[in-house]
Design an enzyme around this catalytic site. Structure first.
Site, short mmCIF file in Angstrom:
data_model
loop_
_atom_site.label_atom_id
_atom_site.label_comp_id
_atom_site.label_asym_id
_atom_site.label_seq_id
_atom_site.Cartn_x
_atom_site.Cartn_y
_atom_site.Cartn_z
N SER A 128 0.83 -1.20 0.00
CA SER A 128 0.00 0.00 0.00
C SER A 128 0.87 1.25 0.00
O SER A 128 1.98 1.26 0.55
CB SER A 128 -0.87 0.00 1.26
OG SER A 128 -1.45 1.25 1.45
N TYR A 156 -1.30 -0.74 10.68
CA TYR A 156 -1.62 -1.41 9.41
C TYR A 156 -0.48 -1.22 8.41
O TYR A 156 0.04 -2.17 7.81
CB TYR A 156 -2.94 -0.86 8.86
CG TYR A 156 -3.11 -1.04 7.38
CD1 TYR A 156 -3.33 -2.32 6.84
CD2 TYR A 156 -3.04 0.05 6.50
CE1 TYR A 156 -3.47 -2.49 5.47
CE2 TYR A 156 -3.17 -0.12 5.14
CZ TYR A 156 -3.38 -1.38 4.63
OH TYR A 156 -3.51 -1.55 3.28
N LYS A 160 2.41 -3.83 6.54
CA LYS A 160 2.70 -3.91 5.10
C LYS A 160 4.20 -3.74 4.87
O LYS A 160 4.81 -4.48 4.08
CB LYS A 160 1.92 -2.83 4.33
CG LYS A 160 0.43 -3.08 4.24
CD LYS A 160 0.12 -4.24 3.31
CE LYS A 160 -1.35 -4.62 3.30
NZ LYS A 160 -1.62 -5.89 2.65
#
Ligand code: UPG
Length: 689
Positions: A128, A156, A160
């Site tokens: 992302s 989050y 990643k």
């Protein structure tokens, strides 16, 4: 591609995963899905099967569970992996960080261990743009290149980035082996233009498009615009919105890039997937209002914590190396998103629809789906045979069915509720001739082939279903089957659709059949083989006492082998203007075809008027069934040889269709020969009062 490659898609039931499956299949890849369904629904996979016309093996497995993960690698020859599975809500990750680290990182570790153990070397990873954090902290990093220093600002994003680092370390340990493509997505929006798959956020949506869609469909009052005091052209933040179909295509480009690398030349590299063009919140809002055709209410509120002013991609690397760039704009994404939202206002979660497994194990393509659940008229249908398993009128069952798949798969089938095809009813001696070729089918009924022979449609798992609730009280379930050339001994590759439409308000169930053949012409005649018992609510396992009336006494005369003699005779059965024929304990016995139209040649009867052909009533239960059809003939069977778990005369069947053995009867032949480029079609309605 020389041979068909198999791609394991983790998180394939989710938003981006499901759209990528469509592109993979279109590009000739086989797909296997693994998904724990924690934030997605199997419905998307059932829909993908119909959309892509292919079976997609599905494993309901959590990536963190080693044993079942190993089973997937053992059972499938996997060539590469696209890894989507993971928790993805920025806000939530700040509240339950451990869960995010555990799930996203452990899941990836198990996956990589399995890949190592089973010599799978290629992986495309769903990363992302969030790994860059706030790129505006640097003076000259907008648009963001892959070289921009990373620095995620939430757990989050940290997961990643951690996975990206794991991949880099693994690659560095064996540079000849591993081929990793790390794709950093910007803001995916939109839906597949078919309107069949899209984003289905559970609970209150966080993201801009799903939220606006819910405001537009009336589920939420107004959009909150999080701040209009940013230093941008209209004061709202800028994002690089990318159509999910473009994004899905980016994965194919990355996979092909990895596929094309020579053996011994590994890689681990990042690519931005974005358009390179930033849009403000107000610009997206305007595009969405244009797609909807009305102004959506909004209010400007304060800034949302964690939001940054601008996240726009520099997509040059993907363009140069992957030969990929976006093709669809924000307006198209808004239009597609709106189609998805209006046709599926509650996403995949439909009130009045329930799905259960029809086997002992969790086999997701072996299901019983109830439409109109808990209403006064409900139907349960199965993937096996696209079978009508149950039909309940005012809570009481009026048909014969089994409570699991095994009941339908006994050798002595009686076709209860099944879709019968390719060729319903008898073909004399199992022989026919078409376009100069002679065909011999397996004999399974005296000297004849009946209902397409053994292992025919009734015993096949259909694709789908695609279940929808287009308006109040209406539920539809569409199944599909590809019956390849000679797979069931018939010529030509046949694609059939079985479309159930339940109307709770009128207590009617319509079944529509369509078929298209390619390669060669084929005989075709489809019907539904439901056995009705209107006495069931009285606890009676017999049709005794049922009053029957039909549209005509005209019936096909048959010889001792039940083959038509070519004559039409009159049988002793009541028509609608006569006192009903009462079905007794043992008599009268019917296993006869009646004809309402003697010379129909239509291969597609759907545009004809639905004609009432049979009316059955039980005076005690007071349940009345009417069977209507567009077909020229109907077969009445009083179930005198019922088997496979049912007793003789426990139910009766009314099977509308084409004429018996028409393929061998010169004057009827045309009505059952489907040629390439033609469409076969028919309709049946069961209506209750
Ligand atoms: N916004 C609103 N109102 C809303 C929702 C969003 O004004 O109800 C604004 C928000 O402030 C932002 C823009 O719309 O300016 C886009 O927000 P959103 O759709 O939530 O996307 P992002 O916050 O940009 O985050 C997405 C993904 C995230 C990913 C990131 C990559 O949710 O997982 O890392 O895009 O760019």
């Amino acid at each position: 591609m020389t041979k068909q490659q198999t791609v394991l898609v983790t998180g394939g039931a989710g938003y981006i995963g499901s759209h990528t499956i469509v592109e993979l299949i279109e590009n000739g890849y086989n797909c296997v899905i693994v998904d724990n369904l924690c934030n997605s629904s199997y419905e998307s996979v059932a829909r993908l099967e119909v959309l892509c016309k292919t079976h997609i093996p599905f494993y309901h497995v959590d990536l963190c569970d080693r044993e079942p993960m190993e089973r997937i690698f053992k059972e499938n020859k996997i060539d590469s992996v696209i890894h989507f599975a993971g928790l993805k809500a920025v806000g939530e990750s700040t509240e339950i960080p451990l869960k995010y680290y555990h799930n996203n990182i452990l899941g990836t570790l198990v996956l990589l261990e399995m890949m190592q153990r089973y010599d799978v070397e290629k992986l495309v990873f769903s990363s992302s743009a969030t790994v860059y954090g706030d790129a505006t902290r640097f003076p000259d990093m907008i648009p963001i290149p892959e070289e921009c220093p990373v620095g995620p600002t939430n757990p989050y994003g940290q997961t990643k980035l951690a996975i990206e680092k794991i991949l880099a370390d693994l690659y560095n340990s064996e540079k000849e082996t591993w081929k990793f493509a790390i794709l950093r997505y910007f803001n995916p929006i939109g839906a597949h233009p078919s309107g069949l798959i899209g984003e289905d956020p559970l609970g209150i949506p966080n993201n801009l498009l799903p939220y606006m869609a819910q405001v537009a469909t009336g589920r939420r009052e107004k959009l909150n615009v999080f701040g209009n005091d940013y230093d941008t052209r209209d004061g709202t933040p800028i994002r690089d919105y990318i159509h999910v179909v473009d994004l899905a295509k980016g994965h194919i480009a990355a996979l092909k890039y990895l596929d094309a690398r020579q053996t011994g030349k590994g890689i681990c590299r990042e690519w931005n997937l974005g358009s390179g063009k930033g849009s403000t919140v107000f610009e997206v809002y305007r595009a969405f209002c244009d797609a909807v055709g009305e102004e959506i209410p909004y209010v400007v509120t304060g800034r949302r914590a964690g939001d940054v002013i601008n996240l726009t991609a520099k997509p040059d690397r993907a363009k140069q190396e992957l030969k990929w760039q976006t093709e669809l704009d924000v307006a198209t994404a808004c239009k597609d998103n709106w189609k998805w939202a209006t046709e599926n206002p509650f996403g995949y979660q439909l009130k009045g629809v329930k799905a259960d497994f029809s086997t002992h194990e969790e086999q997701y393509d072996a299901r019983f789906i109830t439409i109109g659940a808990d209403s006064k008229f409900q139907a349960t249908v199965a993937n096996l045979g696209a079978t009508l398993v149950d039909l309940k009128v005012d809570g009481e069952s009026v048909v014969l069915g089994h409570n699991c798949e095994a009941g339908y798969l006994t050798p002595d089938t009686c076709y209860a509720g099944a879709t019968v095809g390719r060729y319903a009813n008898r073909i004399a001696h199992g022989k026919f001739q078409l376009d100069g070729e002679k065909y011999q089918l397996t004999i399974n009924n005296g000297v004849n082939c009946n209902h397409g022979g053994p292992g025919s449609f009734h015993a096949k798992r259909f694709l789908g279903p695609l279940v929808q609730n287009p308006s109040k009280g209406i539920f539809t379930a569409e199944f599909m089957l590809i019956d390849e050339d000679k797979e069931t001994e018939f010529p030509g590759s046949l694609e059939v659709h079985v479309f159930y439409k339940l109307n709770v308000l009128t207590k009617s169930l319509e079944i529509e059949y369509t078929g298209k053949v390619s390669g060669k012409a084929t005989p075709i005649n489809m019907t539904n083989h439901t056995y009705f018992n209107l006495n069931k609510l009285l606890g009676k396992g017999t049709i005794e006492g049922t009053e029957l009336q039909v549209a005509t006494k005209k019936s096909v005369e048959v010889d001792k082998d039940t083959i038509p003699t070519g004559k039409i005779i009159e049988r002793d059965i009541a028509t609608f203007d006569e006192k009903p024929t009462v079905l007794g304990e043992k008599t009268p016995e019917y296993d006869y075809s009646f004809v309402t139209e003697e010379h129909s040649k239509d291969i597609d009867t759907r545009s004809k008027k639905l004609q009432l052909v049979t009316k059955a009533t039980n005076p005690e239960s007071k349940v009345t069934l009417e069977v209507l059809t567009t077909e020229p003939s109907f077969h009445v069977y009083t179930g005198d040889w019922l088997c496979a778990g049912f007793a003789p005369r426990e139910g009766f069947a009314v099977e509308p269709g084409r004429y018996v053995d028409a393929i061998n009867q010169p004057s009827w032949k045309d009505s059952v020969i489907l040629k390439p480029n033609e469409t076969y079609g028919s309709k049946i309605v069961y209506r209750f009062s």
